[in-house]
Motif scaffolding. Structure first.
Motif, short mmCIF file in Angstrom:
data_model
loop_
_atom_site.label_atom_id
_atom_site.label_comp_id
_atom_site.label_asym_id
_atom_site.label_seq_id
_atom_site.Cartn_x
_atom_site.Cartn_y
_atom_site.Cartn_z
N ARG B 157 0.82 -1.21 0.00
CA ARG B 157 0.00 0.00 0.00
C ARG B 157 0.86 1.26 0.00
O ARG B 157 1.96 1.29 0.51
CB ARG B 157 -1.00 -0.02 1.16
CG ARG B 157 -0.45 -0.44 2.50
CD ARG B 157 -1.58 -0.64 3.51
NE ARG B 157 -2.36 0.56 3.62
CZ ARG B 157 -2.12 1.53 4.51
NH1 ARG B 157 -1.15 1.43 5.39
NH2 ARG B 157 -2.87 2.62 4.52
N GLU B 158 0.29 2.32 -0.62
CA GLU B 158 1.01 3.59 -0.70
C GLU B 158 0.79 4.36 0.59
O GLU B 158 -0.34 4.59 1.00
CB GLU B 158 0.51 4.39 -1.91
CG GLU B 158 0.66 3.60 -3.21
CD GLU B 158 0.76 4.46 -4.46
OE1 GLU B 158 0.61 5.69 -4.36
OE2 GLU B 158 1.00 3.88 -5.53
N ILE B 159 1.88 4.74 1.25
CA ILE B 159 1.77 5.51 2.49
C ILE B 159 2.59 6.79 2.35
O ILE B 159 3.24 7.00 1.33
CB ILE B 159 2.24 4.69 3.72
CG1 ILE B 159 3.69 4.23 3.55
CG2 ILE B 159 1.32 3.49 3.95
CD1 ILE B 159 4.29 3.62 4.80
N LEU B 163 6.19 2.86 0.69
CA LEU B 163 5.29 1.71 0.53
C LEU B 163 5.33 0.83 1.77
O LEU B 163 6.36 0.73 2.44
CB LEU B 163 5.73 0.88 -0.69
CG LEU B 163 5.66 1.56 -2.04
CD1 LEU B 163 6.39 0.73 -3.11
CD2 LEU B 163 4.21 1.79 -2.46
#
Ligand SMILES: Cc1cc2nc3c(=O)[nH]c(=O)nc-3n(C[C@H](O)[C@H](O)[C@H](O)COP(=O)(O)OP(=O)(O)OC[C@H]3O[C@@H](n4cnc5c(N)ncnc54)[C@H](O)[C@@H]3O)c2cc1C
Lengths: 314, 249
Positions: B157-159, B163
């Protein structure tokens, strides 16, 4: 009225986006508690205790909170909610992930990404990529809000530290597990709070050009580097550089857009910058409509000239 | 395993948004409507999982007015197997949508729900997370890659800083970010075939869900305008402006 602010931190230190959330909470009026849920997060808690306006730090320290997993954190916040009129978190990727889950557990409708507070029940927020703003009123408690960090000032430190209260952990939901994290390493200022941001778009043409042309300029200006979606999708730079409706929201003193056309989805992330500079070879590019200073021409010629001009007049 | 993909019909991403003069909303008469881009990515991901033998059926669902069936047909044309329209003319806020979806997910016994991370009209970014909370399932938002194995989903997931990879128990909720995949275009034969695919109609009452809005919109206004800028002739002139006039560097 008591207000709970959910802090974003990495256990060692508080993320700067937590500070404007405290300012927003102060505008609501009431006693402010701040939750630090983490593991070995005493340093982050001590730092939070110094934020002006915070009355009490709730420090919940347990391995299950180390990575801020939404399922466990939401469970914990829901168990605390009865004491509060408002629960706030930053509208960062962290806050966006966890807060709606809290709202659902409490059967409350969250108000996302607020940019202004009118009173304890009414708020303004951007919709349609910032092409419109809606002002809404909600009459349930607790009110669950995420706060756009760039829309509120950061709170200063206070001389006296707030009291730190230890909280027992809630049950481990065991729904998800952390595997790994790959963070982009950089010595440059953080994109979200840099005073100057220089962003590149598809016009840059390659990752090498980001390195050879944008990075030296960023270094002379002490700027953070950002990018358009097109530049990220093309693999020129990592995903966390993306500025826009669905990326990061920035509002630096100076934003320089290089080889970026100015699609609404990009503007949504940067049009609150104080001064906007656009460099683009197409004089009709929409980015020029919001730029304070526009420079029309080929970036491959202009960027080295800009660097020379900066060095000359320094 | 059945995959449920909730989708939303929104004003197309490339339409210029205009606020109505009476400040009650934005102009939506005679504007182009499309499937929310993030929802298209969710549909694509579900179809790919079925093609890879990881899922048995892809069900798309949307809550909205009668015209919403066009969006469902578009998802069927991409390759979803059947559609459910929860028909209502009510304004639907994210919590109400999440409750409707919970009822459908339970009814269909979905093993995985994939949604778009946000819809580009309200920009709330809430529905998936709320649905996960209501169902008591794990969640992985802003996904840029997804694999299913041994009853678990591994999701990158993109944070904020890069990632993160999580492993979730199934059933679970995934919300799609831009880089999860590139949605396919529906071919003409598939658009024709989609017309024959099943589309069931439900409504909030039949699902036992109260969708009464929780917040009231007081007004919708234009963004504050920026003052017009100027063009400068050269890099040197730009630096001079930034130093002298804007005093910003
Ligand atoms: C649902 C959705 C969400 C989105 N979210 C985002 C988002 O968060 N952020 C975002 O940025 N975009 C987002 N987009 C994409 C957005 O619509 C645009 O496609 C994107 O911003 C374009 O990037 P760009 O300006 O770099 O590329 P382009 O539009 O291709 O523009 C490139 C520009 O570079 C200029 N140029 C080329 N060569 C040179 C040169 N040698 N010298 C000077 N100028 C040159 C060209 O004149 C052109 O103006 C989203 C789109 C959708 C549908």
């Amino acid at each position: 009225m008591r207000i709970l602010v959910i802090a974003e931190h990495d256990n060692k230190s508080l993320k700067s986006c937590s500070l404007p959330v405290v300012t927003a909470a102060s505008e609501l009026g009431g006693e402010i508690d701040m939750l630090i849920a983490g593991h070995n997060a005493a340093d982050a808690a001590a730092q939070a205790a110094k934020i002006s306006g915070v009355k009490r730090i709730l420090h919940c320290d347990a391995p299950l909170y180390e990575r801020g997993l939404a399922e466990n954190l939401a469970q914990l916040v829901a168990s605390l909610s009865a004491d509060y009129s408002h629960i706030l978190a930053p509208a960062s990727f962290f806050g966006k992930n966890v807060t709606p889950r809290i709202a659902a557990l409490l059967d409350r409708q969250q108000i996302s990404d607020i940019t202004a507070i009118h009173d304890a029940k009414s708020f303004t927020r951007p919709i349609y990529a910032g092409n419109a703003f809606e002002t809404v009123e909600i009459s349930e408690t607790p009110v669950i809000l995420t706060v756009r960090p760039t829309a509120f000032d950061a709170t200063p430190e206070q001389a006296e530290s707030a009291a730190i209260t230890a909280l027992p952990p809630a049950e481990d939901t065991d729904l998800s597990a952390f595997v790994s994290r790959a963070l982009t390493k950089s010595d440059r200022p953080d994109l979200a709070n840099a005073a100057i941001v220089i962003s590149g778009g598809r016009g840059l043409g390659s990752g090498e050009n980001f390195k050879d042309l944008l990075e030296p300029l960023a270094d002379s200006l002490g700027a953070a580097i950002g990018a358009s979606r097109a530049a990220v999708d093309a693999g020129y730079v990592p995903n966390d550089y993306q500025v826009g409706q669905t990326g990061k929201i920035v509002a630096p003193n100076l934003y320089i857009a290089v080889g970026i056309s100015g699609a609404v989805q990009h503007l949504a992330g940067m049009k609150d910058s104080k001064i906007i500079v656009a460099i683009n070879k197409d004089e009709d590019a929409p980015i020029f409509q919001i730029a304070d200073y526009g420079l029309v021409g080929d970036l491959f010629q202009l960027l080295p000239e800009l660097r020379a001009a900066l060095d000359n007049s320094a | 395993m059945k995959i449920l993909v909730p989708i939303k019909r929104v004003i197309d991403a490339y339409v210029t948004i205009r606020v109505k003069a009476d400040q009650t909303g934005v102009e939506n008469a005679n504007v182009k409507m499309s499937v929310n881009p993030f929802c298209e990515i969710a549909v694509e991901e579900a179809i790919r999982l079925k093609e890879a033998g990881k899922a048995t059926e892809v069900i798309v669902v949307s809550a909205g007015n009668a015209a919403t069936q066009e969006s469902l047909r578009a998802a069927l044309a991409m390759g979803a197997d059947r559609a459910i329209l929860i028909e209502t003319d009510q304004e639907l806020q994210p919590l109400a949508i999440a409750k409707l979806l919970k009822a459908v997910a339970e009814k269909e016994q979905a093993g995985l729900v994939i949604l778009g991370k946000q819809s580009i009209d309200g920009d709330h970014n809430q529905t998936g997370q709320m649905l996960a909370g209501l169902l008591g399932w794990g969640q992985a938002t802003f996904a840029s890659s997804l694999t299913l194995e041994n009853d678990r989903a591994t999701v990158t997931r993109e944070i904020d800083g890069g990632l993160e990879t999580l492993s979730l128990k199934l059933p679970a909720i995934i919300t799609a970010d831009l880089r999860l995949n590139e949605p396919r275009y529906a071919s003409l034969p598939n658009i024709m075939k989609a017309k024959q695919k099943p589309l069931d109609r439900l409504n909030p009452d039949a699902l036992g869900v109260d969708v009464t809005p929780r917040y009231k919109t007081l007004r919708v206004s234009e963004p504050p305008p920026r003052k017009p800028g100027v063009k400068v002739e050269s890099a040197a002139a730009l630096v001079e402006k930034l130093r002298g006039e804007a005093k910003i560097i």
